[in-house]
Design a protein around this motif. Structure first.
Motif: not given
Lengths: 231, 775
Positions: B479, B482-486, B545-546, B549-552, B716-718
């Motif tokens: 999550s 991917a910068r995305r909510t699960i 989830t991906m 998103g914007s997977l890092v 990580w921006g969590g």
């Protein structure tokens, strides 16, 4: 010869087919999404699509229809697989009244076989039988010895197309004979009788190694015997 | 005053202990772990050697003639033999020789299949048989070269028809030139490892000492040490758990390497059967109980309070207790190895083998150590459940807990419900092995399947206990990366709970071949199939989830993606076992080994590695080296698959697990195909590569921990609460007088608590009543 019986290979091929399909779906999905939806340079933090701020529970991200899809579709697959795995159980667990009984007694660390004559009056001596005949006077079960890597081990010879019931027990701890070519095994337990039913086919003529497949102590790995099917 | 009272109390306790020791019935464990007939002898009558009995062996020459034949006279004097005028039997013997051949001269003596000689006539009513003598004769043909060793055991029998009251003794004799003892491969290897390790340690210490001799003062070292030894802070205890877990991960890995060397080629004799059995037992026990469990406890300790916004765990002292039981348990579990009598029962420790005389005496301590671990898990379980129920941050409802915390809650609940069964089983085994109770003694009416049921009732949920936290880590990592909510938070929680419930009713699939009732086999076949559904939901949710998103790509992202591949493979291969007809072939083969290593290593260890890379900056305040991390991932992932993928094939070909060697097809019989030897060699080589790749992680942790870049509080921006505090976090982790309040990105109306919430609230003491401040 090939390890595993017909039932095993039938089910195994079916399972492989469905496993491959599931794995292909997961892999394609994984590679597609992880490449397509990557951050521009793949490294920098990227923009947060759902604006993560520490301590703030993020926006919801769900889709009931999709979630139900991958609950119900796998469930149907499971039901189907259970259904086809169900059939062979009947064959394996139902006793054949005409089966010839063979006694298997496990000890630390050797196997004792007993051909058990059908009619006690036919028995040549009281106790263990080294040979048994059918109604036509043909040999259906015979016990002798064979050399396995320099050690003398029991050799059990059985006739093909003869329905067999192995009546098994143990004198000390848990063991399990593994009939490699037939793809079946069952534990032998002290103070308890377990059973295995099998009818070797003509295709299974030949000898194969019987190993112990329930850990039983020091010489577990050399607790072997040889099972030969003759036509 | 107080100290006098304390001393008095201590003296009283010691006094009571002394009195108890005097009056307690003396107990004796089985003194003989059999490691060969020459050690334990015949069916010796009596518990231990008795000096009253004097065995004698006459007829050996002073100079040995090669190939010569000698008549040996065996006799004994002393003991109860002959005292009873109506004796049914007088004595017995067992003679073993290392070289030459023994032959009988009359029917009083028989030759055993292994070449040793013993008396005839086992029936107490036989008169005039071999067991009615005190003297026997055997013929011995000397070997063509070299000397021989003899080991003679004699029983002095009182003749009452039982072996009670009889005594025995042993005589060792050597004749002729004795061969020089060959070096044991294992001893050479162990010495080499020890030497290398001590040289490395010595030189490294020396280098550091030369750079700054003052740094080696005890005064600088002691505060650091005492802090860790006495701390009850969840972060310090968590670190201890992690160090403990990683250390034993390495130890378990070394065990695996040693027995992989043995299995590299068929018919190898690098290890004896005895050593092999101890090593695979210790590998399993170490990896599950001393590596995986502490590592998970480590993550839970570190992350849970931070993540749910609590200053510490609810019961910090119990937390420290739960940890300190671990090293003590490890010591007990390993004690047997150092005496050459380590547990050789397999990690499942099946009864009746585990209580039989043939199991090593080290198994007693192995069981005792595991009882301590049961205590540790129970204490930790109470602690975590209390923390989850009472210490969530204001505003954080059950359905707003981060998924790692949810996975820990479910795992703790499962462990708490399942582990008593294991504890009971272990205590019964310990009593059977020490004071002679008969819980597992089949002859006394014990059920041969009782242990299997107790063990697997715990053992299968245990698998989920260790894998669920890994699921939690993957949910967090994917999550955040991917910068995305699960995707599907709620269905993730329900899937966890579903696995938690189903996990208890599937354990019978470990016993499809045990002779258990067919009805139970059939039911567990259905339930085991069903576990795939919640697990599938989790995998598909992770994948989705991906989406958008914007997977890092960071090291922890790579491990999480790797986890998705290997865990899915492990999950799929698990689906082969519930089909009973297939399981009859696959049970106890390498297919099982391949499956559970895909779940344990590809699932749990990969998940935890992901977690290490993810939370390391939070824990130490320093970033890990990404380049080294990527090398670790690539080498680890490839070598891991090389180790365990071929095992599937070996299993289908019928290679049984827990076996010291394997048999290749010959002209006489069919066994494993010749290619099995090549696959095993490949596995061994890849196992060494996999082990080495993990040293990269250790290097990365040490070097980054010492001089990595400084980490910000949210690298990580969590979104979860552990990213609110500084890195490393302060103590207490969240300020108790200013706890964080859960905020919501979307408008959130706090509804009435649901059924589950109301139940928990009903169990709780109301907030107002504690603390005596009102009125």
């Amino acid at each position: 010869m090939e390890a595993g019986g017909d039932v095993f290979h039938m089910l195994f091929d079916e399972w492989n087919f469905w496993s491959a399909i599931v794995m292909i779906i997961v892999s394609v999905w994984l590679f597609h999404h992880s490449l397509k939806y990557r951050a521009k340079d793949g490294k920098s933090m990227g923009e947060s699509c759902d604006e993560f701020i520490p301590g703030v529970f993020p926006k919801e991200n769900d889709n009931l229809k999709m979630e139900l899809t991958w609950t119900i579709v796998p469930f149907i697959l499971i039901v189907y697989l259970t259904y086809i795995a169900w059939g062979p159980l009947d064959e394996m667990w139902s006793a054949d009244p005409d089966a010839h009984e063979i006694g298997v007694t496990a000890n630390q660390w050797f196997w004792d076989f007993d051909c058990m004559a059908d009619d006690p009056e036919d028995a040549e001596t009281i106790g263990q039988q080294n040979v048994a005949y059918n109604d036509d006077g043909e040999v259906i079960c015979e016990i002798s010895t064979i050399d396995v890597e320099g050690e003398t081990k029991p050799l059990l010879r059985v006739k093909a197309e003869q329905s067999l019931a192995f009546i098994m027990t143990s004198n000390d701890v848990t063991h399990a004979p593994f009939f490699l070519d037939w793809g079946i095994k069952e534990d032998t337990q002290p103070g308890m009788e377990t059973r295995l039913y099998y009818t070797p086919s003509v295709d299974e003529v030949g000898s194969s190694l019987l190993m112990c497949t329930e850990y039983c102590g020091k010489q577990h790995s050399t607790m072997t015997a040889v099972v030969e099917v003759f036509a | 005053m107080l100290s006098i009272h304390k001393n008095r109390r201590i003296i009283t306790i010691f006094g009571l202990l002394l009195v108890a020791l005097i009056f307690a019935p003396s107990a004796q464990s089985y003194p003989y772990g059999v490691s060969g007939v020459q050690d334990a002898g015949c069916t010796c009558h009596g518990q231990s050697l008795s000096p009253d009995v004097v065995p004698e062996l006459e007829g050996l020459p002073i100079e040995l003639e090669p190939g010569g034949t000698y008549l040996l006279n065996i006799s004994f004097t002393g003991g109860p033999s002959g005292e009873n005028p109506e004796a049914l039997a007088l004595g017995g013997f067992h003679l073993w020789t290392s070289a030459g051949t023994l032959a009988n001269v009359d029917e009083m003596v028989k030759i055993n299949p292994d070449g040793s000689a013993t008396h005839n006539g086992i029936d107490a009513t036989d008169t005039g048989q071999g067991n009615d003598q005190t003297e026997w004769q055997v013929e011995w043909t000397a070997p063509m070269d070299g000397g021989a060793k003899f080991i003679l055991h004699t029983n002095s029998v009182n003749g009452d028809g039982t072996s009670g009251g009889d005594y025995y003794n042993r005589l060792n004799l050597e004749i002729g030139p004795q061969p020089v003892e060959q070096a044991r491969g294992l001893v050479v290897l162990a010495s080499a490892i020890f030497l290398m390790a001590s040289i490395t340690f010595g030189t490294t210490t020396w280098v550091f000492y030369r750079r700054d001799p003052g740094a080696f003062a005890w005064e600088r070292f002691w505060p650091f040490l005492s802090d860790y030894l006495t701390s009850t802070d969840h972060k310090k205890v968590g670190t201890l758990y992690m160090v403990n877990g990683l250390f034993f991960l390495g130890v378990g890995g070394i065990f695996a390497l040693i027995f992989r060397l043995q299995l590299a080629s068929p018919g190898n004799d690098f290890l004896t059967q005895d050593e092999y059995n101890q090593f695979f037992t210790m590998h399993g026990t170490t990896m599950i109980f001393l590596a995986a469990m502490p590592m998970i406890a480590g993550f839970a300790n570190w992350i849970v309070p931070l993540q749910i916004g609590a200053p510490d765990l609810a019961l910090p002292r119990m937390n420290a207790l739960a940890f300190w039981l671990n090293p003590a348990a490890a010591l007990l579990i390993f004690t047997g190895i150092f005496s050459g009598q380590g547990a050789d029962t397999g990690w499942t420790g099946y009864a009746p083998y585990v209580v039989s005389n043939t199991a090593h005496s080290g198994a007693t301590l192995w069981v005792a150590g595991q009882i301590l671990l049961v205590a540790s898990s129970t204490v930790a379980g109470i602690n975590f459940m209390t923390t989850f129920c009472t210490m969530r941050a204001p505003g954080m409802g059950w359905m707003q807990m981060p998924l790692f915390s949810w996975s820990m809650l479910i795992a703790t609940l499962m462990l708490f419900i399942s582990i008593p069964a294991f504890g009971i089983g272990l205590i019964q085994v310990l009593l059977d092995r020490t004071i002679g109770t008969v819980f597992y003694e089949v002859a006394a009416g014990g059920d041969p399947l009782l242990w299997s049921h107790l063990f697997w009732y715990f053992g299968h949920p245990e698998v989920y206990v260790v894998v669920l936290p890994a699921f939690g880590v993957i949910s967090e990592v994917l999550s955040t990366s991917a910068r995305r909510t699960i995707f599907g938070y709620k269905s993730m929680v329900f899937a966890l709970a579903g696995i938690g419930i189903l996990g208890f009713i599937v354990y019978g699939h470990h016993m499809f071949t045990s002779g258990m009732s067919p009805v139970l086999r059939f039911v567990t076949m259905l339930t085991t199939m069903l576990v795939a559904v919640p697990t599938g939901i989790k995998v598909f949710n992770w994948l989705q989830t991906m989406h958008g998103g914007s997977l890092v790509y960071r090291t922890h992202t790579l491990w999480a993606l790797g986890f998705l591949v290997t865990f899915t493979l492990g999950g799929i291969s698990g689906m082969y076992f519930p089909a009973v007809a297939m399981d009859l072939h696959l049970h106890e083969t390498y297919f099982v080994v391949a499956h559970f290593h895909y779940v344990f290593v590809g699932g749990i260890i990969f998940g935890l590695y992901s977690g290490i890379y993810y939370w390391f900056p939070k824990a130490t305040g320093r970033m890990m080296n990404e380049k080294v991390g990527v090398i670790h991932f690539i080498t680890g992932f490839i070598s891991y698959n090389l180790v365990f993928w071929p095992m599937h094939r070996l299993g289908i070909q019928g290679m049984p697990r827990r076996q010291h060697t394997y048999f290749i097809t010959t002209d006489e019989y069919f066994a494993l195909p010749a290619e099995a030897a090549d696959w095993n060699m490949l596995i061994t080589i890849a196992a060494f590569m996999f082990f080495a790749s993990n040293l990269i992680l250790v290097y990365n942790m040490v070097s980054s921990g010492l001089r990595g870049q400084k980490a910000p509080s949210d690298p990580w921006g969590g979104w979860s609460m552990e990213w609110m505090v500084s890195s490393p976090p302060p103590t207490p982790s969240h300020n108790p007088s200013d706890l964080p309040v859960q905020q919501f990105a979307e408008i959130h109306d706090e509804g009435e608590p649901g059924l589950f919430g109301r139940m928990i609230e009903w169990m709780m003491i109301p907030e107002e009543s504690h603390g005596g401040e009102e009125e």
